[in-house]
Scaffold this active site. Structure first.
Site, mmCIF file in Angstrom:
data_model
loop_
_atom_site.group_PDB
_atom_site.id
_atom_site.type_symbol
_atom_site.label_atom_id
_atom_site.label_comp_id
_atom_site.label_asym_id
_atom_site.label_seq_id
_atom_site.Cartn_x
_atom_site.Cartn_y
_atom_site.Cartn_z
ATOM 1 N N HIS A 326 0.843 -1.180 -0.051
ATOM 2 C CA HIS A 326 -0.040 0.009 0.013
ATOM 3 C C HIS A 326 0.831 1.343 -0.161
ATOM 4 O O HIS A 326 0.315 2.418 -0.370
ATOM 5 C CB HIS A 326 -0.906 -0.040 1.159
ATOM 6 N N GLY A 327 2.141 1.313 0.414
ATOM 7 C CA GLY A 327 2.836 2.272 0.555
ATOM 8 C C GLY A 327 4.069 2.258 1.242
ATOM 9 O O GLY A 327 4.147 1.308 2.198
#
Length: 481
Positions: A326-327
């Protein structure tokens, strides 16, 4: 070109007309139109990254053929790892390079060494995490001899770049989408009507629910020291509904537009906030990503057919990787770790598959036990969302410490007059979701037993509500991933 913008409406209308009425049913023309439309759609975000998706597509197309043709297992592995390395290499450079270099510099500084981290000023190509996973699953499936390589480069390119799913999924499989791309498609009225209803409901989720919740969630997360624990807790709840409405709304619009084109994508959400435990939640939230990690990471690590401690290790790896997907931020890793911790007890006690059916199926209301289980699961999820939404760990801990303080017991205060109307909208929204929880989306069968005039009236109410709340067009959250 946002799904909830007039620009996309005009774009899709033109594609729809050309697709069904001007190509005289030619499958080849339909697929060429889909490919050109998809690349135009992507170029509207940033045309400079078109080369990246085209290169990735051609790499995996060619690699798939070479893997299939290789008679030596070592050659097959060489081509497989070439594809994996290059695809993940692009992902690491654009998405994770700065995180790794900055983290390395910070770590060595603790030992008295000063290192100037060399970072890159790069824009994250939109959708790179999604189309990279499309390609990876394709070449892995060929290597595992689950599928044959696609010889038509146009058909394969449509599979990777199909514009409804290009920037935020769902993450498709070649076994599901490619056969539909290669099969002659005729206009299906019932499927199109179903798609229109799903688009309407997706817009309700995004414009009416997510965008209103975003304003209130942003207030608390942007200035956590200014608010009481009760306000911060309510802000976290607003974010829970923001991300659900935002992401599942995108997925509904993607699935609906695809149905209008005669293509059915994988379902990505199945009413996750009605889950009775975390294992069930992850079978209902971002289903295409969860199943991708299950098939291409969890099962290769041994899956469930190993001793319990190895199974727990596998769960930890999957959720940490999921968080990192996700990041490039420690907050996402903590979010992933929390969900792993939540689910491990059910793995240990083998209760992770006791809730496989829809909650209170065929009933108007859940039992008290089911209601308590749903509330507890939702509470755990909201707590984890605090880390997901926070800019850094410091902000997350400030919010949590304030929530678990005496200020939790005072009346929440927001600097906005939309708080009460938004709460009302959430309650009404969840009521409709509950009524439709046995369908693919909540309004799939809304009012079918009612007279046509009343049924159409309900649809018009939803459309008018979307138009009323469509003033501020906020970007979809998952575009950043």
């Amino acid at each position: 070109m946002l799904f909830n913008s007039p620009t996309f409406g005009i774009f899709f209308l033109l594609v729809f007309i050309l697709y069904w009425f001007l190509n005289k049913g030619s499958l080849k023309k339909q697929n060429i139109l889909l490919l050109l439309s998809s690349y135009f759609f992507y170029a509207c975000w940033d045309w400079r990254f078109l080369f990246l998706i085209i290169f990735s597509t051609l790499l995996d197309y060619y690699t798939g053929i070479k893997i299939s043709e290789a008679r030596n297992q070592n050659y097959k592995k060489t081509w497989l790892w070439l594809s994996i390395s290059i695809n993940l290499g692009f992902l690491i450079v654009f998405k994770y390079y700065n995180f790794f270099t900055s983290s390395f510099a910070e770590v060595v500084s603790y030992f008295g060494f000063k290192v100037n981290a060399f970072t890159l000023n790069l824009i994250l190509p939109i959708g790179i995490s999604f189309y990279t996973f499309h390609g990876l699953s394709y070449v892995i499936d060929i290597y595992k001899e689950r599928i044959k390589p696609e010889k038509d480069v146009v058909d394969y390119s449509v599979f990777v770049g199909f514009f409804p799913l290009l920037v935020a999924g769902p993450i498709e499989r070649a076994t599901h989408l490619l056969p539909q791309i290669k099969k002659k498609r005729n206009f299906n009225y019932d499927l199109a009507v179903n798609g229109l209803k799903q688009i309407i409901w997706g817009l309700v989720k995004k414009v009416v629910i997510a965008d209103q919740c975003a304003e209130l969630a942003n207030q608390t997360f942007n200035n956590p020291t200014n608010y009481s624990g009760s306000t911060l807790l309510l802000g976290a709840v607003f974010f829970a509904f923001q991300i659900y409405g935002d992401f599942s709304g995108y997925s509904d619009i993607a699935l609906g537009t695809s149905k209008l084109l005669g293509i059915q994508l994988l379902n990505n959400f199945a009413f996750p906030y009605f889950s009775r435990d975390i294992a069930e939640f992850w079978r209902r939230w971002h289903i295409s990503l969860s199943s991708w990690f299950r098939d291409y990471l969890y099962i290769p690590l041994g899956g469930s057919h190993v001793e319990t401690k190895i199974k727990i290790r596998n769960i930890l790896i999957v959720f940490l990787v999921s968080g990192f997907w996700h990041g490039a931020n420690l907050t996402f890793l903590v979010w992933g770790l929390l969900n792993a911790i939540y689910i491990i007890p059910s793995i240990f006690f083998k209760t992770n598959r006791i809730h496989l059916d829809v909650v209170a199926k065929g009933k108007a209301l859940p039992s008290l036990k089911e209601l308590i289980a749903m509330c507890f699961t939702f509470s755990l999820t909201v707590f984890a969302w605090i880390f997901f939404r926070s800019i850094n760990l410091e902000q997350a801990f400030i919010i949590i410490s304030n929530i678990f303080s005496s200020s939790l017991f005072i009346i929440p205060e927001f600097q906005s007059d939309i708080t009460k109307p938004t709460i009302f909208l959430i309650v009404l929204f969840m009521f409709i979701e509950w009524l439709g929880r046995e369908e693919q989306f909540a309004i799939a069968k809304l009012g079918l037993k009612l007279p046509r005039l009343i049924r159409w009236g309900l649809y018009y109410v939803l459309i008018i509500t979307v138009l009323y709340y469509s003033g501020s067009k906020q970007q979809f959250i998952y575009f950043q991933f």
